[in-house]
Design an enzyme around this catalytic site. Structure first.
Site, PDB file in Angstrom:
ATOM      1  N   GLU A 427      -5.550  -2.876   0.658  1.00  0.00           N
ATOM      2  CA  GLU A 427      -6.945  -2.485   0.497  1.00  0.00           C
ATOM      3  C   GLU A 427      -7.227  -1.005   0.663  1.00  0.00           C
ATOM      4  O   GLU A 427      -8.242  -0.641   1.242  1.00  0.00           O
ATOM      5  CB  GLU A 427      -7.780  -3.255   1.525  1.00  0.00           C
ATOM      6  N   GLU A 461      -9.497  -8.373  -0.415  1.00  0.00           N
ATOM      7  CA  GLU A 461      -9.353  -6.914  -0.433  1.00  0.00           C
ATOM      8  C   GLU A 461     -10.704  -6.214  -0.460  1.00  0.00           C
ATOM      9  O   GLU A 461     -10.887  -5.169   0.157  1.00  0.00           O
ATOM     10  CB  GLU A 461      -8.501  -6.471  -1.635  1.00  0.00           C
TER      11      GLU A 461
HETATM   12 ZN   LIG Z   1      -5.853  -8.013   4.576  1.00  0.00          ZN
END
Ligand SMILES: [Zn+2]
Length: 1057
Positions: A427, A461
């Site tokens: 992310e 994410e």
């Molecule tokens: Zn994660």
């Protein structure tokens, strides 16, 4: 970060005896995992449908031999095997050195120091000079004891000193894709907090060519660096200065460096893909958790947030991207360009990211003006494979902004689909990186499970853009603060996208709650907040306890607080800590304040500490107070630590929890509303409404709590009667919960083995997906324990009997393609139930199911048209390979080779493991390590799936031991992969002989393999003990068959005899 599929996912994976079967898949997200329960490798009888196809053809064999030759022929693998030594091993070795003896370490340091360039006049005699910096941690972490040597030489500590902290980085990187190297310079503006002569920061595998320090004030000038050196044991770069930096002043550190663009998936690494017969390269970063230091010298701990101004120089045939939008491109005469990116907000180093590639993109934008782009291989973009993810991301940004009441912080969000990545996704703020399988969707061939899995990875994410990027856990001990939230929101966010999937109320139970309680019921489990001191610890915290238990605790809390107050608390938490860091106490404080604002005075921290600092969970036993023939109003409730291996519950008797127990009472046709009772003592008594001897008690309503509930046998009997008479009176979630609790309580010795089997005998009455899903999970677990026993048919007959009616009724699906969830959404529950039943029927030997699967495969081979509905392709492929002859294996292998759709490739490969032919299985095992056709991350799945096949079990177990050195060199560095593999090949072992083999293996080779080995040992011991203590009772019960249960008419709560 999404630990997934190959990557991480079995991290703590499940015990077999504890689980099995439905454990394929995914995720970051638990989502999918049980989504595609393994159809059971090779469970099929040898006779029967095999006759339906012809024998082995010479052409078939030739075909596969060609493949084998082509594949083993020897181009070097793009990634992996040849790495000289894994990072982890190096780390571990280094740590061992430093810990074992200070003398040894000192020797190493001196030796190293000599090798490093010295700046300024000769200073080795200076080593002890200068005032040592303070010893307090910047924050986070538990009190660390600091030895005298560490005081003098702060680089000997595993954590950075807090004398200086970075404020801003100017980072320039030139990327040479022709020879896979990069060079750069970084200027770090630092604030001195405590006077010090040392600047200690992280650098790993970087060749540092110059360092300089200047005071940032008028007339400040240069500060002489006496010497600088690397301290590899802690991946640190140390500068010793001629004079002290002074507190409250700011300084600038400039470092130039160069390094290789690595061939492994960490730091700044390269990857490639094929297009039009050409190999094309890209380079991308993966800094979490501790790999930013491999790309530039930096203060690589999450609390050292700073702003970053990045510029990238690369050849103009590539494009580049980073967290922030590009500000300008300057073209050079050499055909290179320099791209300067906007300055980031304050952020942790591990969220910085960049990529250099020749990808194409699609883009959209939100109403608030945030640009969302999806970048992928040009052919994937052209085929529209990225459109689905782009579309849902746009909706999700709006969803999270509304839910959290905090705007997305950056002007843009890029989603980058890469061919190889160590996790399902990462992310990075404004530049999330996904492995292709988790973001590209070909609607024509993708199953509903695949779509759901992918959706949940994206949801996960995007959630991190708030929980992670914007507010970052202070230190790794509380990594669950971000991963638990992201995992929980996978279900909440997916419900927003597809309300009919009913993820948070239903799917969460089987995929998260039931799953993690298997692991957390082992004595080798650990508290969710765990001490983290060195790099090996940091990798270890990314496990299923952090993800799944984190999510389950958050869900329990959200339910106790109520959605409105929960959201209010989260909003306060995010606003208070945005662009900064937070620890669990910061969250508890905000949630307590939210409660108090409405007069509910609960100390959330005091409650939750019991759940986060203690490992495991309680089993709560609820019973009516014995009152003879009289009606009673009282129930007694007790709690104890639930443990599998102890038989009858001798967990840690000092463990106690504050349990928010919800209870309802029911009788025949109705159930009362729930009552919340806080259980704080070992045993308590509580008043309920009036109950008679026909009234049953039900605890943990809708399974929102993270614990198991047990009852006295009479109450179990009443509940079972209720399920047989009218299951609808009990909620879908509780029906699934009762199945899972009863099965696991029996497994651990708290209940007779017949109780769960008697309970599951109501399944022919069950029309909902979730209880079937819960049942199939536990049945596959039993299956793996029993599938090599003499009386196995008794068990498979029992399962087939439960399944037969509903299977006939649901039939097989048509061949509708699901586009963007439209069809899927409407029919989700039906499709999933149908799939579950087909899987059970084919796995346990339903003849009609076998015929249907074989007919589909035969049709595919003869017409060369795949008319198999996407949602059940894995079941059909596996069944076909298992039942039909070698030609089918060759056919599937050929399709695996030629398929471009990532989801299809995966299930084709898994299907190959379903063969009952030892020769083919062996060949596949060998190909998995040697063939370029099998991606490195998929090789683990091949070995594990062969192990799931009863006919492949010994092969996989032997292969694993024979190839341990190769496997450990290849995956040892990624603890999670290793862990997945170790669990995957050992969880099926259940004989004394196998237990001895495992012990011997651990003794001779496996001691350094981290927590997976002790866990494997506990699981296998549990399997062996189960056989010794319980198998006989289970078969006795099966021989007798279910006792008749009176199907009471609604309203009549009379007891069966
Ligand atoms: Zn994660």
């Amino acid at each position: 970060m999404c630990i997934s599929v190959w990557a991480f996912f079995l991290l703590l994976q499940t015990p077999t005896w504890l689980i099995l079967g439905p454990l394929s898949q995914n995720t970051c997200c638990g989502a999918s995992r049980s989504f595609k329960p393994r159809p059971v490798a090779a469970k099929f009888p040898l006779m029967g449908p095999r006759d339906l196809t012809s024998g082995v053809t010479p052409s078939g064999r030739r075909m596969s031999e060609q493949w084998a030759a082509a594949v083993t022929g020897g181009r070097p693998r793009v990634v992996g095997g040849e790495r000289p030594a894994s990072v982890h091993k190096r780390l571990v070795a280094a740590f061992a050195l430093s810990v074992v003896t200070l003398v040894a370490v000192a020797a190493v340091a001196v030796a190293l120091a000599v090798r490093f360039q010295e700046c300024g006049g000769g200073g080795d005699e200076e080593e002890e000079a200068g005032g040592p910096p303070g010893t307090d941690r910047p924050s986070g972490g538990r009190g660390e004891r600091v030895s005298a040597a560490e005081e003098e030489e702060p680089w000997r500590r595993s954590r950075l000193p807090d004398a200086v902290r970075p404020r801003h980085y100017d980072l320039n990187v030139a990327v040479h894709m022709d020879n896979f190297t990069f060079s750069g310079d970084v200027g770090i503006d630092m604030e001195c907090l405590k006077a010090t002569r040392f600047i200690v920061l992280h650098a790993d595998r970087l060749e540092v060519s110059s360092v300089a320090v200047t005071a940032k004030r008028p007339g400040g000038g240069a500060i002489r660096v006496q010497r600088h050196f690397a301290f590899p044991a802690n991946q640190m770069l140390v500068l010793v200065l001629h004079r002290e930096l002074r507190a409250s002043r700011t300084y600038r550190l400039d470092v130039t460096f160069e390094a290789a663009i690595e061939d492994e998936l960490l730091g700044f690494f390269r990857s490639s893909y094929g297009l039009g017969g050409q190999r094309r390269y890209l380079a991308v970063t993966q800094f979490s958790p501790t790999h930013a230091r491999k790309a530039f010298p930096c203060f690589d701990e999450p609390a050292f947030k700073a702003t970053f101004s990045l510029s990238l120089r690369h050849h103009a045939r590539y494009t580049s991207l980073s967290n922030m939008p590009a500000l300008e491109d300057a073209a050079g005469e050499d055909g290179w360009i320099t791209r300067r990116f906007a300055r980031t907000p304050p952020m942790s180093t591990y969220y910085l990211a960049w990529a250099v590639c020749d990808f194409a993109s699609r883009e959209t934008s939100t109403e608030g003006g945030v640009t969302i782009r999806l970048l992928a291989r040009p052919d994937a973009i052209a085929s529209g494979a990225g459109d689905y993810a782009l579309h849902i991301t746009k909706r999700l940004l709006a969803f999270y902004q509304d839910f959290f009441k905090v705007a997305y912080a950056l002007p843009k969000l890029d989603l980058l689909a890469v061919p190889k990545h160590p996790y399902a996704a990462m992310e990075n703020w404004g530049l999330s990186v996904f492995v292709e399988q988790k973001i590209l969707l070909d609607a024509q061939v993708s199953s509903a499970s695949y779509q759901m899995e992918l959706t949940m990875v994206v949801v996960h994410e995007i959630c991190h853009q708030w929980f992670g990027d914007l507010v970052t856990p202070l230190w790794w001990e509380d990594v669950w603060l971000k991963e638990g939230f992201a995992h929980y929101f996978e279900y909440v966010g997916t419900d927003f996208l597809f309300p009919k999937w009913n993820m948070e109320k239903q799917r969460f139970l089987t995929d998260v709650l039931h799953e993690v309680m298997l692991l957390d019921g082992l004595s080798s489990s650990h508290p969710i907040s765990q001490e983290v001191r060195d790099a090996a610890d940091i990798d270890r915290v990314f496990d299923w306890i952090a993800y799944k238990k984190g999510a389950a605790l958050i869900r329990m809390l959200a339910n106790v607080m109520g959605q409105r107050l929960f959201r209010k608390g989260l909003n306060d938490y995010l606003l208070s800590h945005m662009y900064g860091n937070a620890a669990r106490d910061d969250l508890w404080k905000k949630l307590s304040e939210a409660m108090r604002s409405e007069g509910r005075d609960i100390d959330v921290g005091a409650v939750m500490d019991r759940w986060t600092l203690q490992m495991g969970y309680p089993v709560v036993t609820v019973s009516k107070n014995p009152a003879g023939q009289l009606a009673t109003r009282y129930i007694s409730v007790s709690q104890e630590h639930f443990l599998y291996g102890q038989d009858g519950g001798r967990g840690n008797s000092s463990f106690q929890w504050q349990v928010p127990l919800t209870v309802a009472v029911g009788n025949g046709s109705r159930v009362s509303s729930e009552t919340l009772i806080w259980i704080r003592n070992k045993t308590e008594s509580h008043e309920m409404s009036e109950m008679d001897d026909k009234t049953w008690l039900l605890g943990n309503i809708n399974q929102t709590g993270y614990f198991r509930v047990n009852y006295d046998l009479q109450n179990w009997k009443l509940l079972i009667e209720q399920l047989h008479a009218d299951p609808q009176v009990i909620s879908v979630a509780n029906r699934a919960g009762l199945i899972d609790d009863a099965f696991n309580l029996a497994r651990a010795g708290y209940l007779p083995q017949g109780v769960p089997l008697q309970l599951m005998a109501y399944l022919p009455e069950e029309a909902a997906f979730l209880p079937w899903h819960a049942a199939s999970r536990v049945l596959y677990q039993l299956d793996k324990l029993l599938d090599r026993t003499d009386d196995y048919n008794l068990f498979s007959d029992y399962v087939l009997k439960q399944v037969a009616t509903r299977y006939r009724q649901m039939g097989w699906p048509g061949n509708a393609v699901n586009a963007e969830g439209g069809v899927l959404q409407a029919a989700y529950q039906t499709e999933e139930l149908q799939r579950e039943l087909i899987m059970l029927a084919c796995s346990f030997g339903n003849k009609q199911c076998h015929r249907q699967a074989v007919a589909y495969i035969s049709d595919w081979i003869s017409s060369n048209k795949n008319r198999i509905p996407p949602n059940i392709r894995d079941v059909v492929y596996c069944t076909g390979v298992s039942l039909m002859d070698e030609d089918v294996w060759e056919f599937i292998w050929m399709k695996f080779h030629s398929s471009n759709a990532v989801s299809e490739k995966k299930i084709l490969l898994e299907a190959l493991t379903c063969s009952d032919n030892a020769f083919l299985l062996n060949r596949l095992l060998n190909l998995s390590l040697t063939s370029e056709l099998v991606a490195e991350q998929d090789a683990i799945d091949v070995i594990i799936h062969v192990g799931r096949n009863p006919r492949g079990r010994n092969l996989a177990w032997r292969f694993f031991r024979d190839k341990w050195d190769v496997l450990d060199a290849r995956y040892g560095e990624a603890l999670f992969m290793n862990s997945k593999l170790i669990t995957g090949v050992t969880e099926f072992l259940n004989t004394e002989k196998e237990l001895d083999e495992l012990k011997e293996f651990i003794r001779s080779s496996g001691e350094g393999a981290g927590p997976a080995m002790p866990r494997a040992l506990e699981i296998v011991k549990g399997n062996v003990r189960w056989h010794r203590l319980h198998r006989r009772h289970l078969y006795q019960w099966l021989r007798k068959g279910p006792a008749p249960v009176r199907r009471s008419p609604p309203g009549d709560g009379s007891l069966a005899a």
